[in-house]
Design an enzyme around this catalytic site. Structure first.
Site, PDB file in Angstrom:
ATOM      1  N   ASP A   9      -1.897  -9.738   5.766  1.00  0.00           N
ATOM      2  CA  ASP A   9      -3.188  -9.263   6.291  1.00  0.00           C
ATOM      3  C   ASP A   9      -4.303 -10.254   5.942  1.00  0.00           C
ATOM      4  OD1 ASP A   9      -3.559  -7.102   7.922  1.00  0.00           O
ATOM      5  OD2 ASP A   9      -3.569  -5.600   6.319  1.00  0.00           O
TER       6      ASP A   9
ATOM      7  N   LYS B 179       2.077  -1.135  14.509  1.00  0.00           N
ATOM      8  CA  LYS B 179       2.586  -2.323  13.802  1.00  0.00           C
ATOM      9  C   LYS B 179       4.116  -2.267  13.720  1.00  0.00           C
ATOM     10  CE  LYS B 179      -1.809  -2.703  11.510  1.00  0.00           C
ATOM     11  NZ  LYS B 179      -2.679  -2.353  10.376  1.00  0.00           N
TER      12      LYS B 179
ATOM     13  N   GLN C   3      -2.105  -0.217   4.480  1.00  0.00           N
ATOM     14  CA  GLN C   3      -3.015   0.279   5.516  1.00  0.00           C
ATOM     15  C   GLN C   3      -4.286   0.829   4.858  1.00  0.00           C
ATOM     16  OE1 GLN C   3      -2.518   0.021   8.932  1.00  0.00           O
ATOM     17  NE2 GLN C   3      -4.659   0.673   8.981  1.00  0.00           N
TER      18      GLN C   3
END
Ligand code: NAD
Length: 296
Positions: A120, A53, A97
């Site tokens: 997200d 990422k 994460q």
């Protein structure tokens, strides 16, 4: 029939060309888009995902802010870090994460992220928005799948779409997005009896179960579009999806490879969401229309 390959890597690269142009426009408005990534602990797979990422950000001209916390970090510490990032003007997207260590309540952490920075798409508001087709940020993996489907030029409306896997991050949002596009949607999961009875009817088959070899040719309709979300590492270190690619390729009309299918798109859609956030925040008040991502 041999299926045409849906190349996620190539589509990602095409999309990123447009992203760089959008970053240039943002910079002209004095805005550098920024993504903050919080990694708690040192799970090796998570480190790889975070690394990818951060690399994608650099590739597109997006600033990334990496926040590494120790494996024994408390929930309070993680929440404090999120509060800090929620208030930081240089941060347009915040990603935590997953998975998180067991002492931390995942839902509480995800709900703490400002919905306008929830790139997200895991905050309850964004998840709920999918039900009515009006989410701020679509979750990255299903969003990427949606664009991969668009490249086939086939209209999803009225098709039988079967989603294998019902997780909160892939299967369920995927099913809702397909329903929004007026597909007839079936969701299968580990408790589904006779999986093949459902998959054989699929015009569009999306598999996200995390089980290598789960989908074999006998379970697939001739001419189906098959999207393999699964990422599995075999004992010999090979990475494979959930679909028997070589076998199913002989029956499907379109198929995604693993690697090189959904994986690159997930990271690319994270950048798309971050850019959109920066555009909303940075230039929303100018007479400038923020572009929405489309596939040629
Ligand atoms: P998960 O473990 O949270 O959920 C798996 C789902 O599959 C569950 O709903 C379970 O009921 C179902 N399932 C398991 N075995 C099944 C079976 N035999 N038949 C039918 N359904 C079954 O997993 P997840 O986070 O949704 O991820 C699924 C897979 O997708 C994993 O391989 C993961 O690595 C991969 N993944 C890939 C990307 C990407 O970018 N390509 C992103 C996220 C997840």
């Amino acid at each position: 029939m041999t299926a045409q390959i849906i190349d996620g890597k190539a589509l990602s690269q095409r999309l990123r060309v447009g992203f760089r142009e959008r970053v240039a426009v943002l910079r002209e408005h004095g805005v550098t888009p920024g993504l903050a990534v919080i990694l708690v602990g040192d799970n090796p797979a998570s480190k790889v995902y975070v690394g990818n990422k951060v690399k994608a950000c650099a590739d597109c001209g997006v600033a990334s802010f990496h926040h590494a916390l120790p494996a024994d970090a408390s929930e309070t510490e993680v929440l404090a870090r999120i509060a800090q990032l929620n208030a930081a003007p240089a941060v347009h997207g915040i990603l935590v994460q997953l998975p998180l260590p067991p002492q931390i309540d995942v839902r509480r952490v995800l709900e703490a992220i400002d919905v306008h920075k929830d790139v997200d798409g895991f905050h309850l508001y964004n998840v709920g928005g999918l039900v009515v087709g009006n989410t701020i940020f679509p979750p990255c993996t299903p969003y990427g799948v949606q664009l991969l489907l668009e490249t086939t030029g086939i209209d999803v409306a009225g098709k039988n779409a079967v989603v294998v896997g019902a997780s909160n991050i892939v299967g369920k949002p995927m099913a809702l997005m397909l329903l929004q596009k007026e597909a007839t949607v079936t969701i299968c999961h580990a408790k589904t009896r006779d999986l093949a009875q459902h998959t054989i009817l699929a015009d569009i088959l999306i598999v996200a179960a995390g089980k290598p070899g789960l989908i074999v040719p006998q379970m697939v309709k001739h001419g189906a579009i098959v999207i393999d979300v699964g990422i599995n590492r075999l004992p010999d270190n090979r990475i494979v999806g959930d679909v028997d690619f070589e076998g199913v390729k002989q029956k499907a009309s379109w198929i995604t490879p693993v690697p090189g299918g959904v994986g690159p798109m997930t990271v690319t859609m994270l950048i798309e969401n971050t850019l959109r956030s920066a555009e909303r925040k940075g230039i929303a008040h100018d007479s400038w229309d923020a572009p929405t991502v489309t596939v040629d």
